[in-house]
Enzyme design. Structure first.
Site, mmCIF file in Angstrom:
data_model
loop_
_atom_site.group_PDB
_atom_site.id
_atom_site.type_symbol
_atom_site.label_atom_id
_atom_site.label_comp_id
_atom_site.label_asym_id
_atom_site.label_seq_id
_atom_site.Cartn_x
_atom_site.Cartn_y
_atom_site.Cartn_z
ATOM 1 N N ARG A 1 0.837 -1.209 0.000
ATOM 2 C CA ARG A 1 0.000 0.000 0.000
ATOM 3 C C ARG A 1 0.870 1.256 0.000
ATOM 4 O O ARG A 1 0.576 2.210 -0.722
ATOM 5 C CB ARG A 1 -0.955 0.013 1.188
ATOM 6 C CG ARG A 1 -2.075 -1.011 1.062
ATOM 7 C CD ARG A 1 -2.991 -0.997 2.259
ATOM 8 N NE ARG A 1 -2.214 -1.264 3.462
ATOM 9 C CZ ARG A 1 -2.492 -0.784 4.668
ATOM 10 N NH1 ARG A 1 -3.531 -0.006 4.849
ATOM 11 N NH2 ARG A 1 -1.743 -1.089 5.699
ATOM 12 N N ASN B 1 -6.432 -2.539 2.044
ATOM 13 C CA ASN B 1 -6.452 -3.990 2.190
ATOM 14 C C ASN B 1 -7.894 -4.470 2.217
ATOM 15 O O ASN B 1 -8.758 -3.808 2.776
ATOM 16 C CB ASN B 1 -5.773 -4.408 3.498
ATOM 17 C CG ASN B 1 -4.270 -4.299 3.454
ATOM 18 O OD1 ASN B 1 -3.670 -4.270 2.387
ATOM 19 N ND2 ASN B 1 -3.652 -4.246 4.615
#
Length: 88
Positions: free
Chosen positions: A18, A36
């Protein structure tokens, strides 16, 4: 302006993926988010110029230790304009 929704599968959680996606949007006029999913996948929603988005796809569909994107699906949609910046 264009928008894509991408799902990255593989070793993409708890390995800095990320943050990698976020860093690749720095200094580029791309808005949206990366998060996520409960399935172990990562969702990326991005809006911006088509050329910038295509470059972003290339830079985030990677196998670069410890990140290993094994499957990367992209769905193009109409932009919503709902995002002012890019967030994790």
């Amino acid at each position: 302006m264009k928008r894509f929704v991408a799902i990255a599968k593989g070793r993409v959680q708890r390995v800095g993926y990320r943050e990698h996606v976020y860093n690749e949007t720095f200094d580029i006029d791309i808005s949206g988010y990366v998060k996520n999913l409960d399935t172990g996948e990562v969702e990326i929603v991005a809006e911006g110029a088509e050329s910038d988005l295509l470059d972003l796809i290339t830079r985030i569909n990677i196998i670069q230790r410890p990140i290993a994107v094994k499957s990367f699906t992209v769905r193009w949609e109409e932009p919503s304009g709902a995002y002012s910046d890019f967030e994790i």
